[in-house]
Design an enzyme around this catalytic site. Structure first.
Site, mmCIF file in Angstrom:
data_model
loop_
_atom_site.group_PDB
_atom_site.id
_atom_site.type_symbol
_atom_site.label_atom_id
_atom_site.label_comp_id
_atom_site.label_asym_id
_atom_site.label_seq_id
_atom_site.Cartn_x
_atom_site.Cartn_y
_atom_site.Cartn_z
ATOM 1 N N ASP A 1 -5.955 18.523 -15.550
ATOM 2 C CA ASP A 1 -6.300 17.120 -15.917
ATOM 3 C C ASP A 1 -5.676 17.033 -17.492
ATOM 4 O O ASP A 1 -6.596 17.417 -18.318
ATOM 5 C CB ASP A 1 -7.727 16.644 -15.806
ATOM 6 C CG ASP A 1 -8.066 15.276 -15.942
ATOM 7 O OD1 ASP A 1 -7.527 14.758 -17.047
ATOM 8 O OD2 ASP A 1 -9.171 14.745 -15.458
ATOM 9 N N TYR B 1 -14.506 16.831 -16.515
ATOM 10 C CA TYR B 1 -15.113 15.263 -16.575
ATOM 11 C C TYR B 1 -16.230 15.144 -15.491
ATOM 12 O O TYR B 1 -16.104 15.431 -14.328
ATOM 13 C CB TYR B 1 -13.968 14.564 -16.200
ATOM 14 C CG TYR B 1 -14.186 12.905 -16.254
ATOM 15 C CD1 TYR B 1 -14.498 12.205 -17.354
ATOM 16 C CD2 TYR B 1 -14.063 12.273 -15.161
ATOM 17 C CE1 TYR B 1 -14.759 10.871 -17.325
ATOM 18 C CE2 TYR B 1 -14.050 10.755 -15.076
ATOM 19 C CZ TYR B 1 -14.502 10.168 -16.229
ATOM 20 O OH TYR B 1 -14.877 8.915 -16.220
ATOM 21 N N LYS C 1 -6.655 5.269 -19.963
ATOM 22 C CA LYS C 1 -6.975 5.914 -21.294
ATOM 23 C C LYS C 1 -5.883 5.776 -22.230
ATOM 24 O O LYS C 1 -5.376 4.544 -22.352
ATOM 25 C CB LYS C 1 -7.713 7.333 -21.206
ATOM 26 C CG LYS C 1 -8.475 7.593 -20.440
ATOM 27 C CD LYS C 1 -9.832 6.834 -20.278
ATOM 28 C CE LYS C 1 -10.751 6.951 -19.131
ATOM 29 N NZ LYS C 1 -11.154 8.339 -18.875
ATOM 30 N N ARG D 1 0.904 -1.169 0.045
ATOM 31 C CA ARG D 1 -0.009 0.067 0.080
ATOM 32 C C ARG D 1 0.965 1.102 -0.031
ATOM 33 O O ARG D 1 0.627 2.207 -0.416
ATOM 34 C CB ARG D 1 -0.932 -0.111 1.167
ATOM 35 C CG ARG D 1 -1.971 1.309 1.352
ATOM 36 C CD ARG D 1 -3.235 1.049 1.765
ATOM 37 N NE ARG D 1 -3.183 0.096 3.122
ATOM 38 C CZ ARG D 1 -2.540 0.557 4.200
ATOM 39 N NH1 ARG D 1 -2.044 1.661 4.394
ATOM 40 N NH2 ARG D 1 -2.596 -0.191 5.449
HETATM 41 C C1 LIG Z 1 -11.635 8.833 -17.642
HETATM 42 C C2 LIG Z 1 -11.146 10.098 -16.855
HETATM 43 C C3 LIG Z 1 -10.850 10.203 -15.491
HETATM 44 C C4 LIG Z 1 -11.184 9.116 -14.521
HETATM 45 O O1 LIG Z 1 -10.252 8.060 -14.742
HETATM 46 P P1 LIG Z 1 -10.724 6.651 -14.246
HETATM 47 O O2 LIG Z 1 -9.424 6.012 -14.410
HETATM 48 O O3 LIG Z 1 -11.737 6.146 -15.128
HETATM 49 O O4 LIG Z 1 -11.100 6.800 -12.881
HETATM 50 C C5 LIG Z 1 -10.425 11.650 -15.108
HETATM 51 N N1 LIG Z 1 -10.425 12.541 -16.132
HETATM 52 C C6 LIG Z 1 -10.773 12.548 -17.231
HETATM 53 C C7 LIG Z 1 -10.588 13.531 -18.298
HETATM 54 C C8 LIG Z 1 -11.197 11.122 -17.943
HETATM 55 O O5 LIG Z 1 -11.320 11.081 -19.286
#
Ligand SMILES: *Cc1c(COP(=O)(O)O)cnc(C)c1O
Length: 390
Positions: free
Chosen positions: A178, A106, A203, A54
Site C-alpha cells: 500500500d 491502515y 490522498k 461499470r
Molecule cells: C486512505 C487510505 C486508504 C483507503 O483509501 P480511501 O480512498 O479512503 O478508501 C488505504 N490505505 C491508506 C494507507 C490510506 O491512507
C-alpha cells in the site's frame, strides 16, 4: 526543438508524465482537457470497445494511463476508493488463503480483513516486518499474499520492501504494498520486487480533498485480469467525474509533493527543537529507527510528520484545536495542512491499553503537511505549542 532522434534518449520526467496522457478520446474536437464521459452505456460495436461504464469508461482509461506511466508499469486499474481497491485484491483470493499482514496497517484495511473477509474464511496473520526473524516467519507460514504498508500510519515505521520481496520471491509469494503515503514519485514498489502496488488516489494523487479513488498497479497479466474482473463484477468502479478530477489533480502532483516534502522536512526539525515536544518521527530524520532504509528506498521523506507532546490527552487535543492552518480532520495528502489526534479520532474505539501497546498514546499527533508557506506553518505550530500548558 529537440529532434525526434534525441527525444528517444530521454524518458519523460514525472512532471511531463503527470501532465500528458496519450489519449483524450476527443480527437475530433481538439479539446486539450478531456471531457467527462458522463455516460452509463455505449453503442454496441463502437471503435474503442466500450460497452457499459461499470466495465470501463474513457475517463478510467485516461487516468489509468497516467498512473501506469508514473508507476512505470504495464497495467493500472482504477477503483471508486482506496478501500474498493483493497476489496478488489482480497476478493480475488480464495477461501482458506492466508494473508500475512504488517501489524501496523491502515485501520480500514484491518477492519475489512477482520470484519468482512474473515466471514469468507480468508485468514490473516499479523507481524512486524522489521523483525530480524521475518524470513523464518514467512517460510513457516507460507501465506498466499503478503500485505505491506511503508511508511505505516500513523507511526511512520519503514519496512525494507526489497528485502521482504526477495524473501517472498524465493517462497513464490506475491507481495502487495500500500503505497498511499509515498506515491510512485517517492517509491516504486514494483521496481523493488512487489507484485502489486496499491494507492488510495484520494490522498496525494488527487491532492485537493474533493474526490475519492483507488488504483492497483502491476506488471503481472494474471493479477491485472483479476483487477479488471473485480472492477466490473463487484461494482468497484469509480465515477467518470471523480476520474476526471483525479486526472486533473495528478497533473500537479510532482509540484505539490516537492513543496510538501520540503515543508515537512523543515517542520519536523522545527518541532523537534520545541521544549513542549517529547519526540518527532520523520523517515529522513537522523533519529528515525529505520532512517537508513528510508534513505535507500525513498526519494524523499514524505509529507507526514508524527510527534509526541509533553502532556496528557486534554492538552494534546487543545493543541490540535488551537492550530489555525492545520484543520483537525481525517485524511491526508491534500494541499491544505491537516492535524489528527489518533487517540480521540482514528483510534478512539481502541482501548487505551492496546493503543499504548501499539505506540499510539494520548500525546501523539499526526500532521499532514500541505503546500502553505513554510513560515506560516512554523508560526502556527509555535503559537499552539506556546499555549500548550495553559
Ligand atoms: C486512505 C487510505 C486508504 C483507503 O483509501 P480511501 O480512498 O479512503 O478508501 C488505504 N490505505 C491508506 C494507507 C490510506 O491512507
Amino acid at each position: 526543438m529537440a529532434s525526434s532522434s534525441s527525444k528517444r534518449h530521454f524518458l519523460p520526467g514525472p512532471n511531463t508524465l503527470a501532465i500528458h496522457h496519450g489519449e483524450n478520446f476527443a480527437s475530433e474536437t481538439g479539446a486539450v482537457m478531456p471531457p467527462i464521459f458522463q455516460s452509463s452505456t455505449f453503442a454496441h460495436g463502437n471503435e474503442k470497445g466500450f460497452d457499459y461504464t461499470r466495465s470501463g469508461n474513457p475517463n478510467f482509461k485516461i487516468l489509468e494511463s497516467v498512473l501506469s506511466s508514473l508507476e512505470d508499469c504495464k497495467h493500472a486499474t482504477v477503483f471508486g476508493s482506496g478501500v474498493s481497491a483493497i476489496t478488489a485484491v482480497v476478493s480475488s483470493l480464495k477461501k482458506g488463503d492466508l494473508v500475512l499482514c504488517e501489524a501496523n496497517l491502515y485501520g480500514c484495511t484491518v477492519r475489512l480483513f477482520e470484519e468482512v473477509f474473515r466471514k469468507f474464511e480468508i485468514k490473516t496473520s499479523w507481524t512486524d516486518f522489521t523483525d530480524p526473524s521475518i524470513s523464518k516467519v514467512i517460510a513457516n507460514l507460507k501465506p498466499s499474499l503478503i500485505w505491506l504498508e511503508s511508511p505505516t500510519n500513523p507511526l511512520l515505521k519503514v519496512i525494507d520492501i526489497k528485502k521482504i520481496c526477495d524473501i517472498a520471491k524465493t517462497n513464490e509469494i506475491p507481495v502487495l504494498v500500500d503505497n498511499t503515503f509515498s506515491t510512485a514519485l517517492i517509491q516504486k514498489p514494483l521496481d523493488l520486487g512487489a507484485t502489486l502496488s496499491l494507492t488510495s488516489t484520494t490522498k496525494y494523487i488527487n491532492g485537493h480533498s474533493d474526490a475519492l479513488g483507488g488504483v492497483v498497479c502491476t506488471n503481472d497479466q494474471n493479477w491485472f485480469d483479476r483487477m479488471t474482473f473485480a472492477q466490473k463484477a463487484l461494482g468497484l468502479q469509480p465515477s467518470p467525474f471523480d476520474c476526471w478530477l483525479i486526472t486533473r489533480g495528478v497533473k500537479t502532483l510532482p509540484l505539490r509533493l516537492e513543496r510538501q516534502v520540503q515543508n515537512a522536512s523543515a517542520l519536523a526539525d522545527h518541532l523537534a527543537n520545541h521544549s513542549s515536544i517529547k519526540s518527532v518521527r520523520y523517515p529522513f530524520r537522523f533519529d528515525h529507527p529505520q532512517q537508513k532504509i528510508a534513505l535507500n528506498q525513498m526519494k524523499g521523506g514524505g509529507a507526514i510528520v508524527t510527534a509526541r507532546l509533553k502532556g496528557d490527552q486534554k492538552h494534546t487535543y487543545s493543541f490540535c484545536k488551537r492550530l489555525r492552518y492545520f484543520t483537525m480532520a481525517e485524511s491526508l495528502g491534500g494541499v491544505e495542512s491537516l492535524v489528527s489526534h489518533p487517540a480521540t479520532m482514528t483510534h478512539a474505539s481502541v482501548p487505551a491499553e492496546i493503543r499504548s501497546n501499539l505506540g499510539i498514546d494520548d500525546s501523539l499527533v499526526r500532521l499532514s503537511i500541505g503546500c502553505e508557506d513554510l513560515d506560516d506553518l512554523k508560526e502556527d505550530l509555535t503559537q499552539a505549542l506556546n499555549h500548550y500548558h495553559e
